[in-house]
Design a protein around this motif. Structure first.
Motif, PDB file in Angstrom:
ATOM      1  N   GLY A  17      43.693  39.278  39.903  1.00 25.28           N
ATOM      2  CA  GLY A  17      44.507  39.837  39.826  1.00 25.28           C
ATOM      3  C   GLY A  17      43.557  41.727  40.305  1.00 25.28           C
ATOM      4  N   GLU A  18      43.103  41.176  41.121  1.00 27.71           N
ATOM      5  CA  GLU A  18      42.235  42.771  41.496  1.00 27.71           C
ATOM      6  C   GLU A  18      42.991  43.632  42.602  1.00 27.71           C
ATOM      7  N   HIS A  19      42.971  44.359  42.628  1.00 25.89           N
ATOM      8  CA  HIS A  19      43.071  45.247  43.796  1.00 25.89           C
ATOM      9  C   HIS A  19      42.282  45.295  44.658  1.00 25.89           C
ATOM     10  N   LYS A  20      42.830  44.359  46.025  1.00 26.06           N
ATOM     11  CA  LYS A  20      42.031  43.638  46.831  1.00 26.06           C
ATOM     12  C   LYS A  20      41.397  44.772  47.867  1.00 26.06           C
ATOM     13  N   ALA A  21      42.558  45.798  48.025  1.00 24.59           N
ATOM     14  CA  ALA A  21      41.987  47.028  48.939  1.00 24.59           C
ATOM     15  C   ALA A  21      40.905  47.737  48.248  1.00 24.59           C
ATOM     16  N   ALA A  22      41.095  47.732  47.198  1.00 25.23           N
ATOM     17  CA  ALA A  22      39.815  48.648  46.483  1.00 25.23           C
ATOM     18  C   ALA A  22      38.382  48.186  46.244  1.00 25.23           C
ATOM     19  N   VAL A  23      38.472  46.947  46.018  1.00 29.10           N
ATOM     20  CA  VAL A  23      37.864  45.457  45.525  1.00 29.10           C
ATOM     21  C   VAL A  23      36.806  45.668  47.180  1.00 29.10           C
ATOM     22  N   GLU A  24      37.292  45.825  48.322  1.00 23.55           N
ATOM     23  CA  GLU A  24      36.403  45.702  48.928  1.00 23.55           C
ATOM     24  C   GLU A  24      36.306  46.568  49.185  1.00 23.55           C
ATOM     25  N   ALA A  25      37.102  48.022  49.296  1.00 23.44           N
ATOM     26  CA  ALA A  25      35.648  49.352  50.307  1.00 23.44           C
ATOM     27  C   ALA A  25      35.153  49.944  48.936  1.00 23.44           C
TER      28      ALA A  25
END
Length: 285
Positions: A17-25
């Motif tokens: 349930g991660e925030h994909k954009a924030a996790v990648e950035a």
């Protein structure tokens, strides 16, 4: 310290349930900060599933080393009958196979000692098992590690649940034994107690001992935001000050959401005030 010590505090990534954009950035931003240490304060996964742990491990392996990890209440399997069975017979197997036991996660050098504390429980004698707990044995072990720190070293405790409730916070932790632990850690000279769980950053002093132990909570990198954008903390320490910056995800990048600055150590000024807390003043260095 010859140069500021820099650490990154992340928590509540909740893979699955991660925030994909924030996790990648966050990977790029954390590398850009060139931290001396990366700390993950629990809830790496959403449901404690194998695939979620694999994703958490893969993401953490992309971050700078060294790192220190401690578990949260979501890092115990619990979604579905088979997962409940894992919770019964081996609640920490998936976590420990990837990140090790608590003692293997402690970290220290002449400048900084960091002690990990597991406040999550597979079962408790109350309905809400997500709440935290600290045993007397755990308190004794952490205090012993803090007292073994090098003279003048920054002393940090890392756990998932805030030991004392955040006033006005979006949720509660209600840690059994938390107040006793906070008082003992303050008396043992802890400078910082780093936590997660409530998905909102905060900084406040414990009202014990010299009043200089600071509780520091980080936000979440999941989509389960509670009034604060996804984010994490940057902490910088020199011989005089501790500076905490809460970074928040805004559209395409991380920006400064809030900052705090507290003295590295302080001394009592006038004794207890009318609220029972001790007034403090910066230590002259």
């Amino acid at each position: 310290m010859t140069k500021p010590f820099k650490l990154i505090q992340v928590s509540d990534i909740h893979f699955g349930g991660e925030h994909k954009a924030a996790v990648e950035a966050a990977v790029e931003r954390i590398h850009a900060e060139r931290p001396d240490l990366v700390i993950a304060a629990g809830d790496l996964t959403k449901d404690g599933k194998t695939a979620e742990f694999d994703a958490a491990q893969a993401w953490l392996d992309r971050l700078p080393r060294p790192r220190l990890v401690t578990p949260g209440n979501h890092d115990i399997p619990f979604a579905g009958p088979r997962e409940i069975l894992w919770r019964l017979v081996a609640p920490w197997r998936r976590y420990q196979s990837r990140f090790g036991r608590r003692k293997s996660q402690d970290w220290d050098d002449p400048r900084v000692t960091v002690v990990a504390l597991n406040t999550a429980r597979a079962f408790q004698l109350r309905l809400n098992w997500s709440k935290g707990a600290v045993s007397r044995q755990q308190i004794r072990e952490v205090c012993a590690d803090l007292k073994d720190a090098a003279p003048g070293a920054l002393k940090i405790v890392v756990c998932h649940h805030p030991l004392i409730e955040m006033i006005g916070g979006p949720m509660t932790a209600k840690v059994r034994g938390g107040t006793a632990a906070a008082q003992a850690f303050a008396q043992a000279g802890a400078d910082l107690v780093l936590t997660g769980h409530i998905h909102a950053p905060f900084v406040h002093p414990y009202p014990f001992s010299d009043g200089c132990t600071q509780a520091v909570g980080s936000g979440t990198l999941s989509v389960r935001e509670r009034g604060v954008p996804a984010g994490f903390n940057l902490i910088e320490v020199d011989d005089v000050d501790i500076r905490i910056t809460a970074l928040a995800w805004e559209r395409t990048r991380f920006v400064t959401w809030r900052t705090w600055s507290v003295p590295r150590r302080c001394i009592p000024k006038d004794g207890p005030n009318e609220n029972g807390a001790t007034e403090v003043a910066p230590l002259k260095v």
